[in-house]
Write an enzyme that holds these catalytic residues in place. Structure first.
Site, short mmCIF file in Angstrom:
data_model
loop_
_atom_site.label_atom_id
_atom_site.label_comp_id
_atom_site.label_asym_id
_atom_site.label_seq_id
_atom_site.Cartn_x
_atom_site.Cartn_y
_atom_site.Cartn_z
N GLY A 22 0.82 -1.20 0.00
CA GLY A 22 0.00 0.00 0.00
C GLY A 22 0.86 1.25 0.00
O GLY A 22 2.01 1.24 -0.45
N TYR A 23 0.27 2.30 0.49
CA TYR A 23 0.91 3.62 0.44
C TYR A 23 2.26 3.62 1.17
O TYR A 23 3.30 3.94 0.58
CB TYR A 23 -0.07 4.62 1.06
CG TYR A 23 0.40 6.03 1.20
CD1 TYR A 23 1.12 6.67 0.19
CD2 TYR A 23 0.08 6.75 2.36
CE1 TYR A 23 1.52 7.99 0.34
CE2 TYR A 23 0.47 8.08 2.50
CZ TYR A 23 1.19 8.68 1.51
OH TYR A 23 1.59 9.99 1.65
N ILE A 24 2.26 3.26 2.43
CA ILE A 24 3.50 3.36 3.20
C ILE A 24 4.45 2.21 2.85
O ILE A 24 5.67 2.41 2.72
CB ILE A 24 3.18 3.44 4.71
CG1 ILE A 24 2.44 4.76 4.95
CG2 ILE A 24 4.45 3.35 5.56
CD1 ILE A 24 1.70 4.86 6.24
N LYS A 43 -7.22 0.97 7.71
CA LYS A 43 -6.80 2.22 8.36
C LYS A 43 -7.78 3.37 8.31
O LYS A 43 -7.41 4.51 8.61
CB LYS A 43 -5.47 2.66 7.77
CG LYS A 43 -5.55 2.92 6.27
CD LYS A 43 -4.41 3.77 5.79
CE LYS A 43 -4.65 4.21 4.37
NZ LYS A 43 -3.74 5.18 3.88
N SER A 89 0.11 4.09 15.38
CA SER A 89 -0.45 5.39 15.00
C SER A 89 -0.56 6.32 16.20
O SER A 89 -0.80 5.88 17.33
CB SER A 89 -1.85 5.15 14.43
OG SER A 89 -2.54 6.37 14.30
N ALA A 90 -0.46 7.61 15.93
CA ALA A 90 -0.66 8.63 16.97
C ALA A 90 -2.10 8.61 17.47
O ALA A 90 -2.39 9.18 18.53
CB ALA A 90 -0.34 10.00 16.40
N TYR A 100 -10.37 1.44 15.28
CA TYR A 100 -9.05 1.43 14.63
C TYR A 100 -7.94 1.72 15.67
O TYR A 100 -6.93 1.03 15.75
CB TYR A 100 -9.03 2.47 13.51
CG TYR A 100 -7.66 2.81 13.00
CD1 TYR A 100 -6.98 1.93 12.17
CD2 TYR A 100 -7.03 4.00 13.37
CE1 TYR A 100 -5.71 2.24 11.71
CE2 TYR A 100 -5.76 4.30 12.91
CZ TYR A 100 -5.11 3.43 12.09
OH TYR A 100 -3.85 3.72 11.65
N LYS A 108 -4.80 -0.70 17.25
CA LYS A 108 -3.37 -0.35 17.29
C LYS A 108 -2.81 -0.50 18.70
O LYS A 108 -1.71 -1.02 18.89
CB LYS A 108 -3.14 1.09 16.79
CG LYS A 108 -3.41 1.28 15.31
CD LYS A 108 -2.39 0.55 14.44
CE LYS A 108 -2.61 0.77 12.96
NZ LYS A 108 -1.88 -0.17 12.11
N PRO A 149 -17.21 15.06 13.43
CA PRO A 149 -17.25 14.47 14.78
C PRO A 149 -15.96 13.69 15.05
O PRO A 149 -15.47 12.95 14.20
CB PRO A 149 -18.45 13.51 14.73
CG PRO A 149 -19.29 13.97 13.59
CD PRO A 149 -18.35 14.62 12.61
N GLY A 150 -15.44 13.84 16.24
CA GLY A 150 -14.24 13.08 16.64
C GLY A 150 -12.93 13.78 16.31
O GLY A 150 -11.87 13.34 16.77
N ASP A 151 -12.97 14.86 15.50
CA ASP A 151 -11.72 15.56 15.16
C ASP A 151 -11.18 16.34 16.35
O ASP A 151 -11.94 16.93 17.12
CB ASP A 151 -11.97 16.57 14.02
CG ASP A 151 -11.66 15.98 12.65
OD1 ASP A 151 -11.17 14.83 12.59
OD2 ASP A 151 -11.91 16.68 11.64
C1 WQD Z 1 -6.53 16.39 8.71
C2 WQD Z 1 -7.19 17.74 8.96
C3 WQD Z 1 -9.56 17.59 9.30
C4 WQD Z 1 -10.53 16.23 5.23
C5 WQD Z 1 -6.32 10.53 10.24
C6 WQD Z 1 -6.51 9.43 11.24
C7 WQD Z 1 -5.24 9.16 11.95
C8 WQD Z 1 -4.06 8.93 11.01
C9 WQD Z 1 -3.99 9.95 9.96
C10 WQD Z 1 -3.65 6.58 10.64
C11 WQD Z 1 -8.24 17.71 10.06
C12 WQD Z 1 -9.25 18.35 8.05
C13 WQD Z 1 -9.85 16.65 6.36
C14 WQD Z 1 -11.42 17.12 4.59
C15 WQD Z 1 -10.87 18.81 6.22
N1 WQD Z 1 -4.19 7.68 10.33
N2 WQD Z 1 -10.01 17.92 6.86
N3 WQD Z 1 -11.55 18.38 5.12
O1 WQD Z 1 -8.13 12.96 10.93
O2 WQD Z 1 -5.93 14.08 11.45
O3 WQD Z 1 -5.96 11.71 10.95
O4 WQD Z 1 -5.26 10.17 9.36
O5 WQD Z 1 -3.14 6.21 11.64
O6 WQD Z 1 -5.44 8.05 12.73
O7 WQD Z 1 -7.52 9.83 12.15
O8 WQD Z 1 -6.37 13.27 9.12
O9 WQD Z 1 -6.30 14.02 6.78
O10 WQD Z 1 -8.50 13.23 7.76
O11 WQD Z 1 -7.54 15.41 8.52
O12 WQD Z 1 -11.04 19.95 6.66
O13 WQD Z 1 -12.08 16.81 3.58
O14 WQD Z 1 -7.90 18.12 7.77
O15 WQD Z 1 -10.65 18.14 9.98
O16 WQD Z 1 -8.17 18.92 10.74
P1 WQD Z 1 -6.70 13.07 10.69
P2 WQD Z 1 -7.20 13.92 7.96
#
Ligand code: WQD
Length: 326
Positions: free
Chosen positions: A2-4, A76, A116-117, A140, A144, A284-286
């Protein structure tokens, strides 16, 4: 692959490792194999298989005289994990148990695990260091953390194990050749792939999830890490494990955060494309903001990020332009 995994395979091959990939292609494409070969100028092996097929996995490890494993075989998508938790527990948690059993059967005890963080959850303090409390908030993230805990228990029970759990922040960007990059199935959820699809005309605009966070410009801030820096992190961890026993956890991030608007502006600058956007409700959840404390990886592995936000955007744009023509 995959990607990584694809980017990591390139860096491993270029530094002299022999590579064999085991993948069920559920979120990747077999063409990537040729692209990895083309970039690295070296051959690599491939077995089609599911991580939960312990017998097949054991045979692949044995037949290819594998000495160490980099485990990236995880589903993921955070949102999807809440809708299909059992698929996530099955592939991620059960799959990791299957991998350990296969490794035990053929006496391989060196493992780099893709964590993952997300395991940290709501920040109690920032930057997150590796000792920050862990409160994942979705299946998810639970997977991890469970796998990390299992690996710690394993290394405690059997002192031969050499394990690195790498907690990635937000991987973005692509190989500078434009031949490999992130290619999500369906409509992307993550910011950079969405920006990419707006830039190449597949999506009309970006929806920014909230501009009322307590950040400099009100949009969410993240620690974006170039996937090539991340790939180098795997290489450094693998090298370090040759000399070190036990189970160890490392943050892999840049140590700083950028807002959605900062990323967007940088992408617009390097691509000379306008990225239309609208502000919509928070997702939600961000979280508002998070970023890594990176001293441990720097001190112990001798690793830190070398590529900038501009490098991230330039390589992403290069990949997006290229993949449009494929
Ligand atoms: C980044 C920022 C959004 C899409 C996720 C997983 C995390 C890790 C990495 C694996 C946020 C904003 C996003 C959009 C937006 N994965 N956004 N419009 O949520 O930080 O992390 O990927 O381990 O576990 O949760 O990444 O790229 O979805 O969002 O405004 O259409 O961009 O709100 O602030 P996230 P993301």
């Amino acid at each position: 692959m995959g990607y990584i995994g694809s980017h990591t395979a390139v860096q491993l091959l270029l530094s002299g490792y022999q590579v064999h990939i085991y993948d069920n292609l559920c979120n990747s494409n077999i063409d990537t194999l040729q692209r990895i070969k083309r970039i690295a100028g070296k051959d690599l092996g491939f077995t089609y298989g599911d991580i939960r097929d312990t017998q097949k996995l054991t045979a692949a490890l044995k037949e290819n005289s594998i000495e160490a494993v980099i485990h990236l075989a995880g589903l993921k998508a955070v949102g999807e994990s809440s809708k299909k938790p059992i698929e996530y527990y099955s592939n991620n948690t059960q799959g990791s148990i299957s991998l350990i059993q296969a490794m035990q059967a053929v006496h391989i005890s060196t493992l780099v695990f893709s964590s993952s963080a997300t395991v940290y959850g709501d920040p109690v303090y920032l930057p997150y260091d590796e000792a920050h409390p862990t409160f994942p908030t979705n299946p998810y993230g639970h997977n991890k953390l469970q796998i990390e805990q299992m690996l710690h228990d394993l290394a405690f029970s059997d002192k031969n194990w050499r394990i690195a759990c790498l907690r990635y922040f937000n991987p973005v960007g692509a190989h500078e050749s434009g031949l490999i990059g992130e290619n999500p199935n369906g409509i992307p959820n993550n910011l950079m792939p969405v920006i990419g699809q707006v830039a190449n005309g597949k999506l009309a605009q970006l929806s920014i999830f909230g501009n009322d966070y307590s950040t400099s410009d009100g949009t969410g801030k993240r620690d974006y890490i170039h996937v090539m820096d991340l790939a180098d992190g795997h290489l450094m961890a693998l090298n370090w494990l040759q000399e070190n026993l036990g189970c160890h956890t490392f943050n892999l991030g840049s140590g700083s955060s950028f807002s959605v608007l900062e990323l967007l502006r940088c992408f617009e600058k390097v691509s000379a494309k306008k990225i239309p956007y609208q502000i919509v409700a928070r997702r939600p959840g961000d979280l508002s903001e998070y970023y890594a404390k990176v001293d441990k990886a720097e001190k112990i592995l001798g690793w830190k990020t070398r590529r900038s936000l501009e490098d991230i955007c330039t390589s992403s744009w290069n990949w997006i332009k290229n993949s449009k023509n494929n």
